[in-house]
Scaffold this active site. Structure first.
Site, PDB file in Angstrom:
ATOM      1  CG  HIS A 126      -0.366   0.113   2.536  1.00  0.00           C
ATOM      2  ND1 HIS A 126      -0.162   1.332   3.170  1.00  0.00           N
ATOM      3  CD2 HIS A 126       0.069  -0.822   3.405  1.00  0.00           C
ATOM      4  CE1 HIS A 126       0.371   1.132   4.363  1.00  0.00           C
ATOM      5  NE2 HIS A 126       0.527  -0.171   4.531  1.00  0.00           N
ATOM      6  CG  ASP A 155       2.691   0.796   7.877  1.00  0.00           C
ATOM      7  OD1 ASP A 155       2.314   0.096   6.915  1.00  0.00           O
ATOM      8  OD2 ASP A 155       1.957   1.081   8.834  1.00  0.00           O
TER       9      ASP A 155
END
Length: 432
Positions: A126, A155
Site C-alpha cells: 500500500h 509502512d
C-alpha cells in the site's frame, strides 16, 4: 486447554514434513547454479531501490490526501510501465462504508505482466500512510549508519519499492516463466481499505500465491496469520426530561446503555482469540437533564472469519432485551478487517522461504499465530485456495511514529533475493 494428539496421527504429518524437507533440499541443489546470478543482481539493485524509496518518501500520501495519493500513484505507474507491464491507475466507486470512511478514497495501481507459463502470482503493498500533509519536513528521507529513515518508509513505502525492484530484477534475468505476475498497490490500507478490499479479494481469488510486502518487523519474520479487526457501535434513544422536577417523564438512555453494556460484557472467548471490549461511551448534555441519547463503541478481535459472524448475531440478539421498554436500541457491527488464517499452501510456501534464506547463510522465522493488527493479506485470502504470505517487506521499526520510522539496509538484498526466487521457483513448478 489444548489436547495433546495421540502418537498415530503424528506419523503422517512427520512423513510429509520429511518429504517436504527433502524436496526443499533437492530444489536448493538443483538451483545452485542460477542462485549466484540472482544474488549478484540483487546486490546491484540495492542502490536503485534506495533511490526509488527516497522518491516515494518525498511524496506525502496520507490516506485522505487525494492529491498526494494521485501523485504517488502516477510515480509508481510510470515505473511499472517502464518495466513492461500493462498498467492502470484505478479509481473506485465500490466503497465499503465504515464509520470513519472519507467521502473520497484514493486510487490503486494495478500492473499485469504476462509470461509463458501457467502460474499466477500476485504482489501487494500500500502507498498510503497515517501521516498528515506537512509532516515530511520533520521526517525526510535520510540514511544514518545501517538504517534508512523517512515518513512512511517502513509502512509501507519500502514494500512498494521492493515490489518495483523485484519486478526489475526478474526483467534483468529475462525471466518470464510465470503465467501472470500481478502487482496491486492500493491507497487506503491505513483506513481499513474501504475502497479496494473487494478488488484485492477478487484479483487474489485465482492466484497460486499472494505475497504481501508489509514490513517484516524487527526480526524479518514471515506471517501466515493476523488478527481480524471489528468494531461495534451501540446507540440508545431515550427521552429527555427535567432530572429534578419530572425525571419520570423521561426515558434515561444512560440507564439503558449501562444495562446493554453489562449484558454484553461476557461475549469474549479469549481462549479462542475472540475479544470484545467496550472502550468509548457518551451520554447526556447537562447534569439536570435526563439523557435522551447514549452511545458506545467497542473494539473486536478474532482469529477466524466465522467468529465475527457469530459475534454480530450475539450482539443483535442481546439488544432485544431492554431495561427500559420505551427506549430504542440499535447496534451496528462492522468488519474493518477479517483475520488472516494460515492454510497448508501458505505453510508450504513460507517453509520454502526458509530454505531460500539458508542459501544465504541466514535463518527465517515463520509465524503462524496471529500477532498485531490486520493487513490487506486477509482480504486476499478470503476466496483463494493459494498461498498468502505476509511480511515480505524489509525489517524496520517505528511505523506511525513522528520521527523514528526506519528500515534496515542489510535486509534489502536478502528480501530482493527471497521475493525473486519465490516468483521463479513457483513459476517453474519447483514448489508446487
Amino acid at each position: 486447554m489444548q489436547r495433546l494428539p495421540s502418537a498415530r496421527p503424528l506419523v503422517r504429518p512427520l512423513i510429509a514434513s520429511l518429504s517436504l524437507a527433502f524436496a526443499f533440499s533437492f530444489a536448493s541443489a538443483v538451483h545452485a547454479a542460477p542462485v549466484a546470478e540472482v544474488h549478484a543482481l540483487a546486490q546491484k539493485e540495492q542502490q536503485p531501490l534506495l533511490d526509488t524509496l527516497r522518491d516515494l518518501v518525498h511524496i506525502e500520501s496520507g490516506s485522505k490526501d487525494i492529491e498526494g495519493l494521485n501523485q504517488i500513484a502516477d510515480r509508481i505507474a510510470s515505473q511499472l510501465k517502464q518495466l513492461g507491464g500493462t498498467v492502470e491507475v484505478l479509481q473506485t466507486s465500490d466503497i465499503y462504508r465504515l464509520d470513519d470512511t472519507p467521502e473520497k478514497v484514493g486510487p490503486a495501481v494495478q500492473a499485469v505482466f504476462k509470461g509463458s507459463g501457467t502460474k499466477k502470482i500476485m504482489l501487494i503493498a500500500h502507498m498510503d500512510t497515517v501521516y498528515l500533509k506537512g509532516m515530511l519536513k520533520g521526517q525526510p528521507f535520510r540514511i544514518e549508519g545501517d538504517k534508512a529513515y523517512g515518513l512512511g518508509i517502513a509502512d509501507d513505502k519500502q514494500g512498494v519499492a521492493l515490489i518495483l525492484h523485484t519486478v526489475a530484477l526478474l526483467q534483468k534475468l529475462n525471466f518470464k516463466e510465470y503465467g501472470t505476475l500481478t502487482v496491486l498497490i492500493n491507497g487506503d490500507e491505513e483506513i481499513s481499505s474501504p475502497g479496494w478490499r473487494s478488488t484485492i479479494t477478487r484479483v487474489a481469488a485465482d492466484q497460486d500465491a499472494v505475497f504481501s510486502f508489509e514490513g517484516g518487523g524487527t526480526d524479518g519474520s514471515l506471517r501466515l496469520a493476523t488478527s481480524g479487526i471489528g468494531a461495534a457501535y451501540l446507540t440508545v434513544q431515550g427521552k429527555a426530561s427535567h432530572a429534578g422536577a419530572k425525571p419520570e417523564d423521561g426515558v434515561n438512555a444512560l440507564y439503558e446503555l449501562s444495562h446493554q453494556l453489562l449484558q454484553m460484557k461476557d461475549l469474549s472467548k479469549t481462549d479462542e482469540g475472540l475479544k470484545l471490549n467496550w472502550t468509548v461511551s457518551k451520554a447526556g448534555t447537562n447534569r439536570n437533564v435526563i439523557p435522551a441519547e447514549a452511545t458506545a463503541q467497542a473494539d473486536a478481535r478474532a482469529l477466524r472469519v466465522a467468529d465475527f459472524d457469530g459475534l454480530e448475531k450475539n450482539l443483535q440478539e442481546k439488544v432485544k432485551t431492554r431495561l427500559l421498554p420505551a427506549s430504542k436500541v440499535d447496534v451496528k457491527f462492522e468488519v474493518r478487517r477479517p483475520p488472516l488464517e494460515a492454510n497448508e499452501a501458505s505453510r508450504r510456501v513460507a517453509g520454502y522461504g526458509k530454505v531460500i534464506y539458508q542459501e544465504l547463510g541466514m535463518s527465517l522465522n515463520v509465524v503462524e499465530k496471529a500477532t498485531g493488527g490486520g493487513t490487506d493479506a486477509a482480504f486476499a485470502a478470503l476466496k483463494t485456495k493459494g498461498a498468502v504470505v505476509e511480511g515480505m517487506g524489509l525489517s524496520g521499526y517505528g511505523a506511525h511514529s513522528n520521527d523514528a520510522e526506519y528500515v534496515q539496509l542489510n535486509t534489502i538484498v536478502p528480501r530482493l533475493y527471497l521475493a525473486t526466487r519465490m516468483v521463479m521457483d513457483i513459476s517453474r513448478g519447483v514448489l508446487k
